[in-house]
Design an enzyme around this catalytic site. Structure first.
Site: not given
Length: 402
Positions: A128, A159, A235-237, A289-290
């Site tokens: 993100h 993520d 912003g730490n992400s 897996l399908g």
């Protein structure tokens, strides 16, 4: 006059001698007092030394003895050392995307954090933060220089996003082992809260919890996370969560805004196999897996009771010739376990697939018609496009009504 003369003349020596006698007497009294005080002090010391000691009340004794290991890893000095060691490897990331608004297309700026994985420019962050594969980003390095980066891999479900910049001689951070951390250990977070104006801010705390599930975040059901009270803000992400040795144990991803001290990080062990493959081959492809499926708890919110206590993934469709089909998986089966891992949601099931490669075999426990069965599933090179949501629901709901 005679009386005056006698007082001023012959009586003066008498007066003088009286004064000397009085002064000598004062000195004697002073020395007596000094010796008395010294004697009292010495007596007190002797008495204290040789008299038996009173017993200490049990209530005043320490209830827990200090640990033999005197190393206190939560001391401020450790945080300072970790910060100095890791700071050169933490980067700022800015993105520019175009969004359609009522005023027409507009450029939207975003910022976040990341950290260096290799000397030749691989950087790990959140999906993100960096966006989809192929996106261009700007990377701000510790020496304040900027480099253009390209997103070489990204997965919104996990993520996680991997960026590559064309630069050599960078300082990578070592990866730790997120499976071996314990609640109460020191945790240090470094990132760029509220944009690059506060770049490389350091916060510290402890590991507050493990394997946390926090529901819908960034459009995904996030689970298996590390909880910490080290402050994590917008912003730490994408920045690193570090242990007391300066090793990365997590990727900071989200904070619960309605409470204080509730930050969450993706365990670094989740990212390791992906990072290693991308750095080696330039790409990463997970096994498939399908099948299409939905989180049981989400389906039960529509009024269905599937009898598993809200756990598991219900199968909505199975693709022909897929590993799922060859293992005997059927519509309406509820996947409860894969290998040693209990399955709580569809997004967790997707993440679980990153552990396997073509040729691996795993036991899959399913609930079928109220009974548990174990299926043997072997992964292959099979790849299938994801079934659309409407198609998956079309398959799922009629099956539930049978």
């Amino acid at each position: 006059m005679e009386p005056n003369r006698d007082f001023g003349g012959e009586n003066r020596p008498t007066s003088y001698h009286y004064g000397r006698k009085k002064k000598r007497g004062g000195f004697l009294i002073l020395w007596a007092l000094i010796f008395s005080l010294i004697g009292g002090a010495v007596g007190s010391v002797v008495t204290y030394k040789y008299m038996p000691k009173p017993a200490v009340s049990e209530g005043l004794k320490p209830q827990v003895e200090p640990p033999a290991d005197k190393t206190r890893k939560h001391e401020a000095g450790v945080v300072e050392s970790v910060a100095q060691y890791a700071m050169p490897s933490v980067v700022g990331i800015t993105t520019s995307t175009t969004k359609n608004t009522l005023m027409g297309p507009m450029a939207v700026q975003g910022s976040g954090s990341g950290f260096i994985l290799s000397e030749d420019g691989f950087i790990l962050s959140n999906a993100h933060v960096v966006g989809a594969k192929g996106n261009k980003v700007k990377v701000l390095l510790n020496d304040q220089s900027e480099a253009e980066g390209k997103v070489v891999w990204s997965d919104e479900t996990m993520d996680l996003g991997l960026v590559k910049i064309e630069k050599k001689g960078l300082t990578p951070l070592p990866m730790g082992d997120s499976d071996s951390i314990n609640i109460g250990e020191t945790a240090v977070a470094i990132g760029n809260p509220l944009g690059l104006d506060f770049q490389r801010s350091v916060t510290s705390g402890v590991i507050s919890g493990l394997n946390r599930n926090i529901g819908e975040v960034q459009g995904n059901y996030m689970d298996g996370l590390i909880q910490t009270d080290a402050s994590i803000n917008a912003g730490n992400s994408g920045g690193p969560l570090l242990n007391s040795e300066g090793q990365v144990i997590g990727i900071n991803t989200v904070k619960i805004s309605s409470a204080e001290g509730l930050g969450f990080s993706i365990p670094i062990n989740t990212a390791k196999p992906i990072v290693e493959q991308v750095m080696k081959t330039g790409d990463f492809k997970s096994v498939a897996l399908g099948m299409s499926g939905y989180t049981v708890s989400a389906v039960e919110r529509s009024g269905y009771d599937l009898g598993t206590g809200g756990k598991g993934v219900i199968v909505g469709g199975v693709e022909a010739e897929s590993p799922a089909a060859q293992a005997g998986l059927k519509v309406n089966d509820i996947i409860l376990k894969m290998g040693d891992t209990d399955i709580q949601s569809m997004s967790q099931l997707r993440r679980e697939l990153y552990k396997y490669k073509a040729g691996d075999t795993v036991d899959v426990v399913v609930a079928r018609n109220g009974k548990k069965e174990t299926l043997k599933l072997t992964f292959t090179d099979y790849q299938v496009p994801a079934v659309g949501q409407e198609e998956g629901l079309r398959r799922l709901i009629p099956g539930l009504n049978n």
